[in-house]
Design a protein around this motif. Structure first.
Motif, mmCIF file in Angstrom:
data_model
loop_
_atom_site.group_PDB
_atom_site.id
_atom_site.type_symbol
_atom_site.label_atom_id
_atom_site.label_comp_id
_atom_site.label_asym_id
_atom_site.label_seq_id
_atom_site.Cartn_x
_atom_site.Cartn_y
_atom_site.Cartn_z
ATOM 1 N N ASN A 1 0.830 -1.199 0.000
ATOM 2 C CA ASN A 1 0.000 0.000 0.000
ATOM 3 C C ASN A 1 0.869 1.256 0.000
ATOM 4 O O ASN A 1 1.795 1.371 0.801
ATOM 5 C CB ASN A 1 -0.898 0.019 1.242
ATOM 6 C CG ASN A 1 -1.857 -1.164 1.289
ATOM 7 O OD1 ASN A 1 -1.890 -1.975 0.363
ATOM 8 N ND2 ASN A 1 -2.636 -1.260 2.340
ATOM 9 N N HIS B 1 -9.295 7.022 14.007
ATOM 10 C CA HIS B 1 -8.088 7.786 14.354
ATOM 11 C C HIS B 1 -7.671 8.769 13.264
ATOM 12 O O HIS B 1 -6.519 9.216 13.225
ATOM 13 C CB HIS B 1 -6.973 6.824 14.750
ATOM 14 C CG HIS B 1 -7.391 5.977 15.914
ATOM 15 N ND1 HIS B 1 -7.444 6.474 17.192
ATOM 16 C CD2 HIS B 1 -7.898 4.719 15.971
ATOM 17 C CE1 HIS B 1 -7.927 5.533 18.001
ATOM 18 N NE2 HIS B 1 -8.214 4.464 17.283
ATOM 19 N N ASP C 1 -3.476 2.448 5.689
ATOM 20 C CA ASP C 1 -2.288 1.873 6.326
ATOM 21 C C ASP C 1 -1.184 1.509 5.330
ATOM 22 O O ASP C 1 -0.878 0.335 5.128
ATOM 23 C CB ASP C 1 -2.710 0.641 7.142
ATOM 24 C CG ASP C 1 -1.545 0.003 7.889
ATOM 25 O OD1 ASP C 1 -0.485 0.634 8.048
ATOM 26 O OD2 ASP C 1 -1.715 -1.161 8.323
ATOM 27 N N ALA D 1 -4.571 6.362 8.300
ATOM 28 C CA ALA D 1 -5.440 5.604 9.203
ATOM 29 C C ALA D 1 -6.444 4.777 8.407
ATOM 30 O O ALA D 1 -6.935 3.756 8.872
ATOM 31 C CB ALA D 1 -6.161 6.551 10.163
ATOM 32 N N VAL E 1 -9.358 -3.903 3.015
ATOM 33 C CA VAL E 1 -8.019 -3.312 3.106
ATOM 34 C C VAL E 1 -7.481 -3.569 4.514
ATOM 35 O O VAL E 1 -7.815 -2.853 5.465
ATOM 36 C CB VAL E 1 -8.063 -1.798 2.809
ATOM 37 C CG1 VAL E 1 -6.671 -1.177 2.963
ATOM 38 C CG2 VAL E 1 -8.608 -1.539 1.404
ATOM 39 N N GLY E 2 -6.679 -4.618 4.652
ATOM 40 C CA GLY E 2 -6.135 -4.958 5.962
ATOM 41 C C GLY E 2 -5.026 -4.002 6.379
ATOM 42 O O GLY E 2 -4.848 -3.729 7.559
ATOM 43 N N GLY E 3 -4.331 -3.490 5.395
ATOM 44 C CA GLY E 3 -3.245 -2.550 5.669
ATOM 45 C C GLY E 3 -1.907 -3.250 5.773
ATOM 46 O O GLY E 3 -1.830 -4.448 6.029
ATOM 47 N N ASP E 4 -0.847 -2.475 5.571
ATOM 48 C CA ASP E 4 0.501 -3.050 5.588
ATOM 49 C C ASP E 4 0.968 -3.364 7.007
ATOM 50 O O ASP E 4 1.956 -4.092 7.187
ATOM 51 C CB ASP E 4 1.492 -2.100 4.907
ATOM 52 C CG ASP E 4 1.423 -2.202 3.377
ATOM 53 O OD1 ASP E 4 0.798 -3.158 2.881
ATOM 54 O OD2 ASP E 4 1.995 -1.343 2.700
ATOM 55 N N HIS E 5 0.280 -2.823 8.029
ATOM 56 C CA HIS E 5 0.645 -3.115 9.417
ATOM 57 C C HIS E 5 -0.587 -3.499 10.224
ATOM 58 O O HIS E 5 -0.647 -3.288 11.439
ATOM 59 C CB HIS E 5 1.322 -1.902 10.067
ATOM 60 C CG HIS E 5 2.312 -1.232 9.170
ATOM 61 N ND1 HIS E 5 1.961 -0.208 8.324
ATOM 62 C CD2 HIS E 5 3.622 -1.479 8.953
ATOM 63 C CE1 HIS E 5 3.033 0.176 7.622
ATOM 64 N NE2 HIS E 5 4.048 -0.584 7.987
ATOM 65 N N GLY E 6 -1.599 -4.024 9.546
ATOM 66 C CA GLY E 6 -2.815 -4.459 10.231
ATOM 67 C C GLY E 6 -3.700 -3.327 10.703
ATOM 68 O O GLY E 6 -4.607 -3.534 11.501
ATOM 69 N N CYS E 7 -3.456 -2.104 10.216
ATOM 70 C CA CYS E 7 -4.216 -0.941 10.690
ATOM 71 C C CYS E 7 -5.173 -0.385 9.637
ATOM 72 O O CYS E 7 -5.633 0.751 9.758
ATOM 73 C CB CYS E 7 -3.259 0.152 11.148
ATOM 74 S SG CYS E 7 -2.198 -0.333 12.518
ATOM 75 N N GLY E 8 -5.493 -1.138 8.601
ATOM 76 C CA GLY E 8 -6.447 -0.660 7.598
ATOM 77 C C GLY E 8 -7.816 -0.417 8.219
ATOM 78 O O GLY E 8 -8.273 -1.197 9.046
ATOM 79 N N GLY E 9 -8.465 0.662 7.826
ATOM 80 C CA GLY E 9 -9.807 0.973 8.318
ATOM 81 C C GLY E 9 -9.858 1.518 9.731
ATOM 82 O O GLY E 9 -10.930 1.564 10.332
ATOM 83 N N GLU E 10 -8.729 1.985 10.246
ATOM 84 C CA GLU E 10 -8.724 2.567 11.606
ATOM 85 C C GLU E 10 -9.188 4.020 11.534
ATOM 86 O O GLU E 10 -8.506 4.957 11.991
ATOM 87 C CB GLU E 10 -7.319 2.477 12.215
ATOM 88 C CG GLU E 10 -6.940 1.088 12.670
ATOM 89 C CD GLU E 10 -7.626 0.665 13.978
ATOM 90 O OE1 GLU E 10 -8.414 1.462 14.522
ATOM 91 O OE2 GLU E 10 -7.374 -0.472 14.418
ATOM 92 N N ILE E 11 -10.393 4.190 10.978
ATOM 93 C CA ILE E 11 -10.833 5.543 10.662
ATOM 94 C C ILE E 11 -11.256 6.334 11.889
ATOM 95 O O ILE E 11 -11.400 7.548 11.809
ATOM 96 C CB ILE E 11 -11.942 5.523 9.594
ATOM 97 C CG1 ILE E 11 -13.171 4.756 10.068
ATOM 98 C CG2 ILE E 11 -11.414 4.872 8.321
ATOM 99 C CD1 ILE E 11 -14.229 4.638 8.991
#
Lengths: 306, 306
Positions: free
Chosen positions: A127, B160, A245, A242, B148-158
Motif C-alpha cells: 500500500n 483515528h 495503512d 489511518a 483493506v487490511g493494511g501493511d501493518h494491520g491498521c487498515g480501516g482505523e478511521i
C-alpha cells in the motif's frame, strides 16, 4: 522482453514512450494536443502515431497504457475538461484503431503508479499513497499493488478532502475549503497573502518559490504560510494513512521542489498526527521521476494486460 | 454447498458459527473467553470447540475465518490488548490444530465484510466504506471487493483520523482529537456535556440514548451535540470518499441505533462535503446485521480460501 506504449495525454501535448518490462524508456516523442472540435481529433491522431511506430519498430509492442487528465471509468474517459471531452470511449477507439489491448488510467493515478514502480524499487506491491502538490492537489492510492481507480473514476482525489479552516476558500470543484485550497502551489500563496495582510504587510506573493526563498531567510510570514500548508497536508495524509495503512508516502508536484524546507516539517507533523501504531513504520519521500512518472505509470498498467 | 467456521473472538466470549456459501448460519454457539494467563489458553480452547464440531458435523466444514479485536498481520494477531495477547501466531496454531486453512481478520474489518456481504445484496464487489460508532469508532474499507487490511494491520482505523476542533480531547491511542473523540458513543456525550457546561446548564449526560431522546423533543443542547458528531463524521467520510471513491457507505455500531435522527442529518452533510462529481452516486445506509456481521465477515474470508 515485452514492450508497451506509455502515453500521457495533456492539455498542451500528448507524450508517447515505448517502455519495456524493466521500466526502461526505449524511445519517446510527443505531438501537440489538437484541441479543435472539442478534442475530437485526439484519438485518431494518437492512433496514427501509434500505428506509425508499430510499423517501424524492430521489436513487437504489445499493449497501450494511457493517462488521462480526468476521471476514467473502465474503457471510457468520462470528463476530461482540459481536452474538451465529455464521455470519450477512448479505450475502445484505440483498441479498434491499433489492434492492441488498452488500459486507461487517470493521470495523477498514473503518476502514482509510475513513482511507486520506477521511483522506488522496481515493483508495485503493498500500500502506497502518492500526493502531487501542483496548481491543485492530486494523488493516487495503491492497495496491494493496484491503483484505486474508484467506482466513479474519482479514486485518489485527495485534493478534495474537506479541511476545517478559519477562512473560507472556494475550490475549483465548487466546495469550500478542500485540501487543495491550502496545500497546493496556489494554496500556499493564498496562505502567505492572507497572513501578510493580517500582519499589515503591503507586499503580496505570486509564486511558491518566493515563499520558500523567504522561509530560507527565516521570514516569519513565509514560514507561517509554509507551516499552514504542512499542517493541513499532514493531517490529511495521517487521515488517509489511518484509512489504508500504507508503507510508503510519496510527495510530488511543483511544491515538492522546495525539498527539505517542505519535507522536514512535513515528516515531523506526520509523525505527530499519524495513528501511533504506524509511527516509524512507513517511509515518507519526495517523488523521484518528475514528468516521466505519468508515462511510466501508464506503461505499467499496459504491462498488466499482457 | 461449502461450509466454513465464522468465529468472532471478543473479550467476553468467543462466538462460533457454521456458515454456508449463501451466508446462512447453520448453527451457532459461544464459549466464555478464557482471559487467564494472558489469554494463552484461548487458541487451544478454540481448537477443541472446532474439532468437536468437525467430528459431529454431518457435512464437511472446510475452512476457518476468525475476527480478532486487534491488528492482524497475515497469520498473526499482532496485539489484541483486550485478550492479553502480544504477537499470537493464531493462524498457524489453528491450522495445525484442526487441519483446516485459516483466515484472520480484524473484527471491525470482519463486520465491514459481513455487512457488505449479507447486509447488502449477497456479494462483495466494488468499493465500500463501513464505519462503526460504538465506544470508539472503527471501520473497514473494501476496495474491488477485498478488505483493506493494511501493511501493518491498521487498515480501516478511521476512528483515528485527526480532526480540527476548538477543544483538545486526548484519544485512547494517545493522540489528540481523533475522530472517535467526537463521533463515538462516548464522543457525543462529551460534545453534549461540553455544550451543556458552556450554556450554564447543571445537568450532565451519561448515555447516547438520553441525547437522542432530547433531540426528538427539540432540545437545543442535545441537537447541537448531535450536529457536532454528524459534522465531524461527515467531513471524515467525505475525505475517505475522495480517497477511495466508494459506491456504498454503511454506518453501524450503537450510535446508529438512533436511526433517522442520526442518518438524515448525516446524509445532508455528506452530500454537502463530498467531492461534487460523486454527489448522488453512492448509497448511505445503516448497518443491517448487528452482532452477526463479524461472524459472517470472518466466514466470508474463510470462503475465499477454498
Amino acid at each position: 522482453m515485452k514492450r508497451v506504449f506509455g502515453i500521457d495525454v495533456g492539455g498542451m501535448s500528448v507524450k508517447f514512450a515505448i517502455v519495456d518490462e524493466t521500466g526502461t524508456i526505449i524511445e519517446r516523442w510527443s505531438v501537440p494536443t489538437n484541441l479543435a472540435d472539442a478534442g475530437s481529433h485526439i484519438p485518431d491522431e494518437m492512433i496514427s502515431s501509434i500505428n506509425e511506430k508499430l510499423a517501424s519498430s524492430p521489436e513487437p509492442i504489445v499493449a497501450i497504457g494511457v493517462g488521462i487528465p480526468g476521471p476514467v471509468n473502465g474503457e471510457d474517459a468520462v470528463r476530461a475538461v482540459n481536452l474538451g471531452w465529455g464521455n470519450m470511449p477512448l479505450g475502445n477507439i484505440l483498441r479498434e484503431g491499433t489492434g492492441l489491448p488498452v488500459a486507461l488510467i487517470n493521470d495523477a493515478n498514473a503518476a502514482a503508479v509510475g513513482e511507486v514502480w520506477m521511483g522506488g524499487e522496481g515493483s508495485v506491491t503493498g500500500n502506497s499513497i502518492f500526493v502531487t502538490l501542483g496548481t491543485g492537489v492530486g494523488g493516487g492510492i495503491i492497495i496491494d499493488g493496484k491503483i484505486v481507480g474508484g467506482d466513479h473514476g474519482c479514486g485518489g482525489e485527495i485534493g478534495h478532502i474537506p479541511v476545517v479552516a478559519p477562512s473560507e476558500r472556494v475550490c475549483g470543484c465548487g466546495n469550500v475549503n478542500c485540501l487543495e485550497c491550502y496545500a497546493s502551489a496556489t494554496g500556499i500563496i493564498k496562505n502567505a497573502n492572507e497572513l501578510a495582510e493580517k500582519a499589515g504587510e503591503e507586499r503580496r506573493f505570486t509564486k511558491g518559490e518566493e515563499i520558500f526563498e523567504e522561509v530560507k531567510q527565516g521570514g516569519a510570514t513565509a514560514t507561517a504560510a509554509r507551516d499552514m500548508t504542512v499542517d493541513y497536508l499532514a493531517r490529511a495524509l495521517a487521515g488517509i494513512m489511518a484509512t489504508v495503512d500504507p508503507s510508503e508516502v510519496i510527495v510530488g508536484g511543483g511544491l515538492s521542489g522546495a525539498g527539505d524546507l517542505l519535507m522536514v516539517p512535513l515528516a515531523e507533523r506526520l509523525e505527530r498526527y499519524v495513528f501511533p501504531p504506524m509511527r516509524g513504520c512507513y517511509t515518507l519521500r519526495r517523488a523521484a521521476l518528475g514528468n516521466e512518472a505519468g508515462i511510466l505509470g501508464a506503461a505499467y498498467q499496459a504491462l498488466q494486460l499482457v
